[in-house]
Write a protein that holds these residues in place. Structure first.
Motif, short mmCIF file in Angstrom:
data_model
loop_
_atom_site.label_atom_id
_atom_site.label_comp_id
_atom_site.label_asym_id
_atom_site.label_seq_id
_atom_site.Cartn_x
_atom_site.Cartn_y
_atom_site.Cartn_z
N GLU A 154 0.80 -1.23 0.00
CA GLU A 154 0.00 0.00 0.00
C GLU A 154 0.84 1.28 0.00
O GLU A 154 0.32 2.35 -0.35
CB GLU A 154 -0.95 0.01 1.20
N VAL A 155 2.10 1.19 0.40
CA VAL A 155 2.93 2.41 0.44
C VAL A 155 3.58 2.70 -0.90
O VAL A 155 4.21 3.75 -1.07
CB VAL A 155 4.02 2.28 1.52
N ILE A 156 3.43 1.81 -1.88
CA ILE A 156 4.05 2.03 -3.19
C ILE A 156 3.20 3.01 -3.98
O ILE A 156 1.98 2.81 -4.15
CB ILE A 156 4.16 0.70 -3.98
N PRO A 157 3.77 4.09 -4.48
CA PRO A 157 3.01 5.04 -5.32
C PRO A 157 2.51 4.36 -6.60
O PRO A 157 3.12 3.41 -7.09
CB PRO A 157 4.04 6.14 -5.63
N ASN A 158 1.43 4.88 -7.13
CA ASN A 158 0.83 4.28 -8.32
C ASN A 158 1.78 4.31 -9.51
O ASN A 158 1.77 3.40 -10.35
CB ASN A 158 -0.47 5.02 -8.67
N ASP A 159 2.59 5.35 -9.60
CA ASP A 159 3.50 5.47 -10.74
C ASP A 159 4.61 4.42 -10.70
O ASP A 159 5.23 4.13 -11.73
CB ASP A 159 4.14 6.86 -10.77
N LEU A 160 4.88 3.87 -9.51
CA LEU A 160 5.95 2.87 -9.38
C LEU A 160 5.43 1.44 -9.44
O LEU A 160 6.23 0.50 -9.52
CB LEU A 160 6.71 3.07 -8.05
N LEU A 161 4.11 1.26 -9.41
CA LEU A 161 3.57 -0.09 -9.41
C LEU A 161 3.87 -0.83 -10.70
O LEU A 161 4.30 -1.99 -10.69
CB LEU A 161 2.05 -0.05 -9.19
N GLU A 162 3.70 -0.14 -11.83
CA GLU A 162 3.92 -0.80 -13.11
C GLU A 162 5.38 -1.22 -13.29
O GLU A 162 5.64 -2.37 -13.69
CB GLU A 162 3.47 0.10 -14.24
N PRO A 163 6.39 -0.33 -13.01
CA PRO A 163 7.78 -0.78 -13.14
C PRO A 163 8.12 -1.94 -12.20
O PRO A 163 8.85 -2.86 -12.58
CB PRO A 163 8.58 0.47 -12.78
#
Length: 507
Positions: A319-328
């Protein structure tokens, strides 16, 4: 048990003193091929000269000692007469066989009269102090771009000379202690009389005298033996090969320990922050020096926590991962069959293997292995889906950050601490990291160096000692020595008059 062992050693030495004689000493020494015994007079062998050829300067014996004895032979009636005729300053007349044995094994020449009733024996210091030692003394392991490059060598006589040349003051005191039942290693305590607190000097002196060891190979052994707590990965004393670092420690009120055969000098009492201070900080402006020191401290924190935080986030805290970093992150780990903790430990061990192999191999081969091996293994691991790209970057940066620590022993401790944090993160996530950090902090708070708290000035909290801790303040603000060292002379120097005032005088 230890008391009985010490008692046995002392009684054995006593029996040895009673049974030892000059004849038995020479009989034992003659078993070695480098032992030489002769008389300078072929027709009258009343004077016998004995020495180890591997320890003495034979040119002095052949061109100075023997000619003087032959020239004044008629005046020599007993060994004490030779003392007044030869041009040597360190000459001792003794009748103690144990003393003769000690001198013989340290590079002294022994002269005695054959069949003499007085049993007087003459010992002359003709040892070659620099024989077998290197002359190149550059600071290879603590290199700095700015500042002196001269370091210590394995000869304790040369090291004392280097310190004496740097501090031309009678306050500089050297105390010699013999340690090692077999090696009889020469250990020297160095301090500034009238500045260093006598309590530290007495503590070091007592701990060294209490050592019961056979051979002392290096000052690192002494560091472990006299340490306040040997059950810790952190170095309690600062060990360095740089002259300027030792000089700075001594003028601050610390004690230095020199060991014959070791190019490293041990200083104490030390604090945790001392291991992140580089001598280069003082050769740059205080702004640059403070900036680089802060960079080193943050690098250490990054090296300890970065991989563990990655493991904790991907295992428990998505849950602490930003949305922009989820895909990478998802694409990076899409084909990796192992959990984050396995790939993290795999990469960390790989880095350690490359580092150890590079350190043990010759310099040129080690550098090539580190660069090529790191690139090849890293690229192959990603292509084989054994690890992710992002973790490879984090581990590489973590390894680079650990190299910013100026002291190698502290760097080793930081490398070790990464593994408990990774395992705790894989087990309990962020809560596990907090638990390990709390245990680490409590351990650091209990550590002491020569009875002095290891976490000063953080604990006990000393506001005035922060001037030269996390930052390196201007020389105008560091006129006093650190108070936690309790120096006898608090002031180091008096700052000069303000430059603006001097310029006003010319107007």
């Amino acid at each position: 048990m230890s008391f009985k062992f010490v008692k046995y050693i002392k009684s054995d030495n006593k029996a040895k003193n009673e049974s030892q004689s000059l004849k038995t000493i020479f009989q034992q020494a003659s078993k070695s091929s480098d032992f030489h015994q002769f008389s300078p007079f072929k027709e009258r062998d009343t004077i016998i000269i004995s020495y180890y050829k591997s320890l003495v300067d034979t040119k002095i014996i052949n061109y100075l000692l023997i000619p003087n004895i032959q020239e004044h032979f008629e005046k020599i009636k007993e060994p004490s007469d030779i003392k007044n005729l030869i041009p040597f300053d360190e000459v001792l007349v003794t009748s103690d066989p144990i003393e003769v044995e000690k001198k013989l094994t340290k590079g002294y020449v022994i002269i005695h009269f054959k069949g003499s009733e007085t049993q007087e024996i003459l010992t002359i210091n003709i040892q070659d102090d620099n024989l077998g030692y290197r002359t190149n003394n550059e600071t290879e392991n603590e290199f700095s771009v700015i500042g002196p490059k001269v370091g210590f060598v394995e000869s304790i006589a040369v090291n004392i000379h280097l310190l004496r040349k740097r501090m031309a003051d009678t306050k500089l005191v050297f105390e010699e202690i013999k340690i090692g039942s077999l090696s009889k290693s020469e250990i020297v305590i160095a301090y500034l009389d009238g500045i260093t607190n006598p309590q530290y000097i007495e503590t070091v002196r007592q701990r060294l005298n209490d050592i019961n060891f056979d051979v002392v190979f290096d000052s690192s052994q002494l560091e472990q033996i006299i340490s306040d707590n040997s059950n810790t990965p952190f170095p309690i004393f600062l060990s360095t090969e740089r002259i300027d670092r030792v000089v700075y420690a001594m003028i601050s009120g610390q004690v230095a320990i020199l060991s014959n055969g070791s190019p490293y000098i041990v200083t104490g009492p030390s604090t945790l922050l001392d291991f992140f201070v580089s001598p280069e900080d003082y050769y740059l402006s205080w702004i640059l020096g403070s900036f680089f020191r802060i960079i080193r401290i943050f690098s250490v924190l990054f090296s300890m926590f970065s991989t563990a935080i990655y493991v904790a986030i991907l295992t428990f805290h998505y849950e602490v991962i930003p949305n922009d970093l989820l895909e990478p992150l998802i694409s990076s780990r899409a084909h990796v069959p192992f959990p984050p903790v396995i790939e993290a430990i795999f990469l960390e061990i790989t880095i350690e293997l490359l580092r150890e192999a590079g350190a043990r191999l010759p310099t040129k081969i080690g550098q090539t292995l580190g660069i090529v091996g790191g690139i090849v293994i890293g690229q192959a691991s990603v292509q084989a889906a054994l690890t992710s790209n992002i973790l490879l970057i984090i581990v590489s940066l973590s390894a680079l950050a650990s190299f910013t620590t100026p002291i190698y022993k502290m760097s080793n401790a930081i490398r070790l601490l990464r593994f408990p944090f990774i395992l705790a993160a894989a087990t309990l996530g962020g809560f596990g990291i907090i638990i390990v950090f709390a245990l680490l902090l409590s351990h650091l708070l209990k550590l002491k160096s020569l009875g002095n708290p290891y976490m000063v000035p953080l604990f006990p909290f000393r506001v005035k000692d922060f001037k030269d801790s996390f930052i390196r303040s201007s020389y105008q603000l560091t006129t006093n020595r650190s108070k936690f060292l309790r120096p006898l002379l608090p002031s180091r120097y008096t700052p000069s008059q303000d430059k603006d005032d001097k310029n006003d005088d010319w107007s």
